[in-house]
Design a protein around this motif. Structure first.
Motif, PDB file in Angstrom:
ATOM      1  N   ASP A   1       0.352   4.015  -2.797  1.00 31.33           N
ATOM      2  CA  ASP A   1       0.093   5.417  -2.459  1.00 31.33           C
ATOM      3  C   ASP A   1       1.110   6.349  -3.120  1.00 31.33           C
ATOM      4  OD1 ASP A   1      -2.002   4.622  -0.865  1.00 31.33           O
ATOM      5  OD2 ASP A   1      -0.869   4.726   1.011  1.00 31.33           O
TER       6      ASP A   1
ATOM      7  N   TYR B   1       0.826  -1.212   0.000  1.00 29.48           N
ATOM      8  CA  TYR B   1       0.000   0.000   0.000  1.00 29.48           C
ATOM      9  C   TYR B   1       0.860   1.262   0.000  1.00 29.48           C
ATOM     10  CZ  TYR B   1      -4.599  -2.039   0.195  1.00 29.48           C
ATOM     11  OH  TYR B   1      -5.775  -2.682  -0.143  1.00 29.48           O
TER      12      TYR B   1
ATOM     13  N   ARG C   1      -2.008   3.152  -9.554  1.00 32.83           N
ATOM     14  CA  ARG C   1      -2.310   2.619  -8.219  1.00 32.83           C
ATOM     15  C   ARG C   1      -3.040   1.271  -8.321  1.00 32.83           C
ATOM     16  NH1 ARG C   1      -3.275   3.960  -2.905  1.00 32.83           N
ATOM     17  NH2 ARG C   1      -5.048   2.848  -1.975  1.00 32.83           N
TER      18      ARG C   1
END
Length: 388
Positions: free
Chosen positions: A187, A183, A194
């Motif tokens: 990000d 993640y 993404r």
């Protein structure tokens, strides 16, 4: 010149030369004409044994013309590759192996000159020159395949590639990312990529499979992505989309519900609009290229503070997560798209329900990680524009 004393036999003949050594002659099984042996022998017994062995080979149909192997190895390897029915990318890889690793050490000699000792020396030279062990293993496999065909063609009697374990690809174990690292990179990367990062990690798809996905391959209501084809990046710059190597490559893969919102956002802002439109494209609508994406990926790793890993390691991460849920070997092979066609048929009966459970278990782990102080998923507002 031969000694006047000769020894006629039922099959061939043995005679002593003025040098004192012994020579054999035998009928060529193709022409019936007498031909001399390829070497001479110290004793009459040695010559007689050699003649007996040749007779046995001819009787069994195993005799190979010793002169047949006087073919340049480099030319034979080129012709071998030309005659193979291979996918374009596979052909490129084989051509590279032959050009870079086989021809420099073996290309100037003949097939018959490639002995087991010569193969061992060639392999050792590559390793000592700093060529990686996995690359040397691949080169050995190609050499073995070329020489196996030479045996089938009757050019050499036996394949000289006999090094135990030399074909095994002992690649070091690839690293895996933690959920927090997955993640963090998602990000940090450009917003349009993404969903690509999350889908790679939690569906175990290869880069080429991701690049070939279209809107109709993604069923968010059922939380499934269907892998039908794969994009290949050739050295020429071409990006053909092809069928997978086996039936196992065509598969539905269940997705964790935790990434559905990310996929919906991606479809809204970045995916091509038509049902047949590509799911992932560059900022100017171009196809994804592994060579170009490498720079974007490397920057995201650096910005996220994650140690350098390959994008392909996201697939390894997803496979590891799936294995940690208790998935069976067959279930993992289906999810990964690893198997022969026959194996894929055997696995079809478990493709739906258990794959859904695997994704649900992965989903629980993602939510647990998010609940441990990690920020929630971003709002579904238009992502900020980004360069590249």
């Amino acid at each position: 010149m031969a000694n006047a004393k000769g020894n006629r036999r039922r099959f061939g003949s043995v005679r002593q030369l003025r040098s004192g050594r012994w020579q054999i002659r035998y009928p060529d099984p193709r022409t019936g004409l007498m031909r001399p042996g390829e070497r001479t022998y110290d004793t009459k017994t040695d010559a007689t044994v050699a003649l007996t062995l040749i007779e046995a080979d001819i009787t069994r149909g195993d005799w190979t013309d010793p002169d047949a192997g006087n073919v340049n190895f480099g030319e034979y390897a080129d012709n071998w590759l030309r005659d193979r029915e291979l996918a374009a990318r596979t052909r490129e890889r084989y051509e590279g192996v032959i050009r870079l690793h086989l021809k420099p050490g073996l290309g100037a000699g003949t097939l018959v000159a490639i002995t087991p000792a010569k193969v061992r020396s060639w392999r050792t030279d590559l390793l000592e020159a700093g060529v990686g062990a996995p690359t040397v293993a691949k080169a050995y496999r190609v050499l073995r395949a070329v020489l196996h065909t030479a045996v089938d063609d009757g050019l050499i009697p036996r394949n000289p590639c006999r090094i135990k374990g030399a074909a095994d690809d002992k690649s070091p174990e690839r690293p895996i990312l933690t959920l927090a690292e997955v993640y963090a990179v998602a990000d940090a990367i450009q917003p349009r990529y993404r969903a690509l990062v999350l889908l790679a990690a939690f569906s175990s798809l290869r880069f080429g499979e991701l690049a070939a996905l279209t809107r109709r391959d993604l069923d968010l209501e059922r939380q499934i992505v269907r892998v039908r084809r794969a994009q290949v990046e050739l050295a020429t710059g071409q990006l053909p989309v092809k069928d997978p190597k086996s039936a196992a490559g065509v598969r539905p893969v269940a997705l964790p519900s935790a990434i559905v919102k990310d996929m919906e956002t991606h479809l809204r802002w970045f995916g091509e609009s038509e049902s047949s439109g590509r799911l992932f494209v560059g900022p100017k609508g171009g196809k994804l290229r592994r060579s170009n994406f490498h720079h974007i990926w490397s920057k995201a790793l650096a910005d996220a503070g994650v140690l350098p890993v390959r994008f392909h390691d996201l697939r390894h991460t997803g496979n590891t997560m799936a294995a940690d849920t208790g998935a069976s070997t067959r279930e993992l092979m289906h999810r990964m798209g690893h198997s022969t066609m026959d194996a894929a048929l055997r696995y079809q009966h478990m493709r739906g329900e258990r794959d859904r459970l695997i994704a649900d278990a992965m989903d629980a782990e993602i939510k647990k990680a998010q609940g441990n102080g990690r920020k929630r998923l971003p709002k579904q507002d238009p992502p900020a524009a980004s360069g590249a």
